[in-house]
Design an enzyme around this catalytic site. Structure first.
Site: not given
Ligand code: MLT
Length: 206
Positions: A108, A158, A189
Site C-alpha cells: 500500500s 480493491d 486492499h
Molecule cells: C497511499 O496513501 O499511499 C495510498 O492511499 C494507500 C494507503 O496508504 O492507503
C-alpha cells in the site's frame, strides 16, 4: 551516524546465503515490524532492512504525505523518495550488504514509495514486489528500468486502487524497460495467502 536515519530493523542474511536484501516498506499506520514475517516467508535467504515511515498522519506512520486517500503531496513524495533511497545506500555501507541487490517489498503506502523509487532512483533497487500499489505519479521522462524485475500484486475488488490504475502502473514500468508480472487476486486492499505465494514464486524465478 547516518545522514538520513530511520527507526528500522535490520536482519542479516543467514550464513552462506546469497539472497540479496529485501527493503520492507509497511502500509499506513504500520511499523518496521509488520513485514518481517512476509520478508522471511518470501525470501528466506535474504537480509531484511525494514524502516518505519517518518511522516505521521494522525499518529499513523507513512512514507510520504497525502492530501486525501490516493491524492499525494507530490513535492513531499519526491523529497521522501530521495531520503529513503539515500537511507538504503547508507545502510548498505553500514551493514555491508550489496546495494545493487536490493529488492523492495512494499504494501500500500510502502508499495507507492517503492514505485516512486523505481521512477526517480532506479539505481537504488534491483526490483520490487509491489503489494496493492497505485501509480505514484506520471513520470515526465521514463527512467531506465531495463534489468529490473517487478511484481505488481493487485486486487480485483480493491476499493482504493481501481484495476485500470494497477494496469497503468504495469504499463509505465514496462514502457521503461522493466520485466513486469501483474498478479491479480480476487480480494481487496488487504493481503491474502495467494499474494504471498505469488511473491515467493516470483522471487524463486529471479
Ligand atoms: C497511499 O496513501 O499511499 C495510498 O492511499 C494507500 C494507503 O496508504 O492507503
Amino acid at each position: 551516524m547516518q545522514k538520513t536515519d530511520y527507526v528500522h530493523r535490520f536482519e542479516p542474511a543467514p550464513p552462506n546465503s546469497t539472497g540479496g536484501t529485501l527493503l520492507l516498506l509497511h502500509g499506513t499506520g504500520g511499523n518496521e515490524n509488520d513485514l518481517l514475517p512476509v520478508g522471511r516467508a518470501v525470501a528466506p535467504g535474504a537480509a531484511l532492512l525494514s524502516p518505519r515511515g517518518r511522516v505521521l498522519e494522525n499518529g499513523m506512520p507513512r512514507f510520504f504525505r497525502r492530501l486525501a486517500e490516493g491524492v499525494f503531496d507530490h513535492e513531499d513524495l519526491v523529497a521522501r523518495t530521495h531520503e529513503l533511497a539515500d537511507f538504503v545506500a547508507e545502510s548498505a555501507k553500514r551493514y555491508g550488504f550489496d546495494a545493487k541487490r536490493v529488492v523492495a517489498v512494499g504494501f500500500s503506502n510502502g508499495a507507492n514509495i517503492a514505485g516512486s523509487m523505481l521512477l526517480l532512483r532506479p539505481e537504488s533497487l534491483a526490483g520490487a514486489i509491489l503489494l496493492r500499489p497505485m501509480v505514484p505519479f506520471e513520470p515526465k521522462t521514463p527512467p531506465d528500468l531495463r534489468g529490473h524485475r517487478v511484481l505488481v500484486a493487485a486486487g480485483k475488488a480493491d476499493p482504493i486502487v481501481k484495476p485500470d490504475n494497477s494496469e497503468r502502473l504495469a504499463e509505465i514500468l514496462r514502457a521503461a524497460g522493466a520485466n513486469v508480472t501483474l498478479h491479480w487476486s480476487p480480494g481487496g486492499h488487504t493481503l491474502d495467502r495467494a499474494d504471498l505465494t505469488a511473491a515467493a514464486a516470483w522471487w524463486q524465478d529471479g
